[in-house]
Write a protein that holds these residues in place. Structure first.
Motif, PDB file in Angstrom:
ATOM      1  N   PHE A 148       0.829  -1.201   0.000  1.00 40.38           N
ATOM      2  CA  PHE A 148       0.000   0.000   0.000  1.00 40.38           C
ATOM      3  C   PHE A 148       0.863   1.250   0.000  1.00 40.38           C
ATOM      4  O   PHE A 148       1.859   1.337   0.734  1.00 40.38           O
ATOM      5  N   CYS A 168       3.012   2.943   2.887  1.00 37.55           N
ATOM      6  CA  CYS A 168       3.544   1.960   3.837  1.00 37.55           C
ATOM      7  C   CYS A 168       4.995   1.669   3.475  1.00 37.55           C
ATOM      8  O   CYS A 168       5.288   1.313   2.328  1.00 37.55           O
ATOM      9  N   PRO A 178      -3.937   2.061  -2.938  1.00 35.87           N
ATOM     10  CA  PRO A 178      -4.200   3.043  -1.880  1.00 35.87           C
ATOM     11  C   PRO A 178      -4.572   2.337  -0.574  1.00 35.87           C
ATOM     12  O   PRO A 178      -5.387   1.416  -0.575  1.00 35.87           O
ATOM     13  N   TYR A 179      -3.969   2.771   0.515  1.00 32.82           N
ATOM     14  CA  TYR A 179      -4.301   2.217   1.831  1.00 32.82           C
ATOM     15  C   TYR A 179      -5.748   2.559   2.179  1.00 32.82           C
ATOM     16  O   TYR A 179      -6.263   3.618   1.821  1.00 32.82           O
ATOM     17  N   ASN A 180      -6.407   1.639   2.842  1.00 36.15           N
ATOM     18  CA  ASN A 180      -7.796   1.815   3.292  1.00 36.15           C
ATOM     19  C   ASN A 180      -8.822   1.822   2.157  1.00 36.15           C
ATOM     20  O   ASN A 180      -9.976   2.180   2.368  1.00 36.15           O
ATOM     21  N   ASP A 181      -8.413   1.432   0.950  1.00 37.90           N
ATOM     22  CA  ASP A 181      -9.333   1.416  -0.191  1.00 37.90           C
ATOM     23  C   ASP A 181      -9.777  -0.023  -0.448  1.00 37.90           C
ATOM     24  O   ASP A 181      -9.104  -0.790  -1.157  1.00 37.90           O
ATOM     25  N   ARG A 210      -6.545   9.282   5.626  1.00 41.93           N
ATOM     26  CA  ARG A 210      -6.846   7.859   5.454  1.00 41.93           C
ATOM     27  C   ARG A 210      -5.814   7.119   4.623  1.00 41.93           C
ATOM     28  O   ARG A 210      -5.745   5.888   4.660  1.00 41.93           O
ATOM     29  N   ASN A 211      -5.008   7.876   3.852  1.00 38.66           N
ATOM     30  CA  ASN A 211      -4.085   7.237   2.919  1.00 38.66           C
ATOM     31  C   ASN A 211      -2.989   8.226   2.529  1.00 38.66           C
ATOM     32  O   ASN A 211      -2.950   9.361   3.024  1.00 38.66           O
ATOM     33  N   TRP A 212      -2.120   7.787   1.598  1.00 38.99           N
ATOM     34  CA  TRP A 212      -0.984   8.621   1.219  1.00 38.99           C
ATOM     35  C   TRP A 212      -1.424   9.886   0.487  1.00 38.99           C
ATOM     36  O   TRP A 212      -0.838  10.960   0.666  1.00 38.99           O
TER      37      TRP A 212
END
Length: 426
Positions: free
Chosen positions: A141, A144, A183-186, A367-369
């Motif tokens: 992700f 990360c 994408p993180y959290n997607d 929530r993400n980068w």
């Protein structure tokens, strides 16, 4: 004239012999400007610089010093082990005790292998995942960080099915193409990736609570979805708990969230400040590691007696009272920072999980980068300089989580909140 003349002089000397004057890039202070602070010594929650200045420490060696610096039990364990020999390149009872203790904290670890760094742990876990599944593609992700192995230094492409491109010179594109960044959290992006390439994916590796784009917690159900999709498609789930392991709970994020990944990587706290890390997981998966199976990994200094002694002494101090104290200190700091930003009229959000915390200079949530990278890094740099001038040592990057230690006092938190108020108002 610099207010840190000794550090300035040391940095000039270091720059002549070390790339950028440092042995790890974030230490160079380039994200916040100026020369880095050179540290002479530390005690409990304090750092003492080469210039003689004292700082309340919220870096804590980037996480390992959960007890604070120089804890007597850890120091004595290191001293006793060192007098008996630094390393043998042969088995010792200490490493068996250490593995047994870790397995008691992490039920997901049927078997584990000690290594010397977080990077070594993550790259080894990925090699095991590829060997076990006989697949090549790794999902990671964006935002990360899992160490500097070639296949993990990639950034996201423009679409959900776009493979990575190198994020560092020296990383072959052919290797980067085997990493699929999302994408993180997607959750939708993750489902689509498995729908399109599920038969190619060996593993998903992620920070269960991200610390390397600032503190970003998982959305409800996201971590469970990672585990479920891996099981459905024959891939392996890898929780990179190098940062969160033993910090969010004795059993890390997987204890905090009640989850059980296939593989886990650990570092930082488990070494008590010494170079020590580990990876492990399901028995059937770890049984393919040499000498039992065909996946090769070795290390002369792995599980050396000094490092595992420091780790054992640290693990023995991880009591419920410690985590209750860290939670209380973290909550007080979070509320104080949030009030300070609100009163100053500064667009900001504070995100915290346990003793990991970040003040983002942007409206939240992050929530993400993509969200994190929209932060006002110039304002952060100004704020950071103000905190440093007021005796607070905060991570020198908007995109690094800060860490609390058990040696902090209520007065330290009050002083840090006041420093934040003054720095925001300056």
């Amino acid at each position: 004239m610099s207010d840190r003349p000794v550090s300035q002089a040391l940095f000039a000397r270091a720059s002549a012999v070390l790339p950028g004057g440092v042995n790890s890039p974030v230490r160079a202070f380039r994200a916040v400007g100026g020369a880095p602070v050179f540290i002479a010594r530390a005690n409990k929650a304090r750092l003492i610089s080469a210039d003689g200045a004292e700082y309340i420490d919220f870096v804590n060696s980037w996480g390992p010093a959960i007890l604070g610096h120089g804890h007597p039990a850890v120091v004595e364990a290191v001293r006793e082990a060192a007098t008996g020999g630094l390393s043998f390149g042969a088995p010792t009872e200490l490493e068996v005790l250490f593995a047994e203790r870790l397995r008691g904290f992490y039920p997901s670890l049927d078997k584990l292998r000690c290594v010397s760094s977080g990077t070594e742990a993550t790259m080894s876990a990925i090699r095991v995942a590829r060997g076990f599944t006989r697949r090549d593609v790794i999902v990671k992700f964006e935002g990360c960080y899992h160490g500097h192995a070639d296949h993990l230094l990639v950034k996201a492409g423009s679409g959900l099915a776009t493979f990575g491109v190198p994020d560092s010179a020296g990383v072959p594109e052919a290797i980067a193409r085997l990493t699929l960044p999302l994408p993180y959290n997607d959750a939708d992006a993750l489902r689509e990736a498995f729908a399109n390439r599920g038969k190619e994916i060996a593993a998903i590796i992620l920070e269960p609570v991200v610390g390397n784009m600032g503190c970003v917690p998982p959305e409800p159900g996201f971590l469970q979805l990672v585990i479920d999709l891996c099981r459905e498609h024959g891939a392996l789930s890898i929780f990179d708990e190098v940062m969160t392991g033993c910090r969010l709970a004795p059993g890390g994020a997987q204890e905090r969230f009640g989850l059980r990944p296939d593989l886990t990587t650990l570092g930082k706290i488990i070494g008590g400040g010494m170079p020590l890390a580990a990876y492990g997981g399901r028995d059937d998966v770890m049984s393919i590691v040499a000498p039992l199976g065909p996946v090769y990994q070795a290390g002369t200094l792995s599980g050396n007696p000094v490092a595992v002694s420091a780790g054992l002494a640290t693990l023995a101090q991880l009591t419920p009272a410690l985590y209750e104290r860290l939670e209380a200190l973290g909550a007080a700091l979070e509320e104080g920072f949030r009030a300070a930003a609100r009163d100053a009229g500064v667009p900001a959000c504070v995100q915290r999980v346990g003793s990991m915390i970040t003040l983002f200079f942007r409206e939240g949530p992050v929530r993400n980068w993509t969200d994190a990278s929209g932060s006002d890094t110039k304002r952060f740099a100004t704020w950071h300089a103000g905190m440093l001038a007021r005796g607070i040592y905060w991570p020198p990057s908007q995109y690094e989580a800060a860490f609390l230690c058990g040696a902090l006092t209520d007065a330290d938190i009050t002083r840090t909140i006041q420093a934040c108020r003054e720095s925001l108002a300056a």
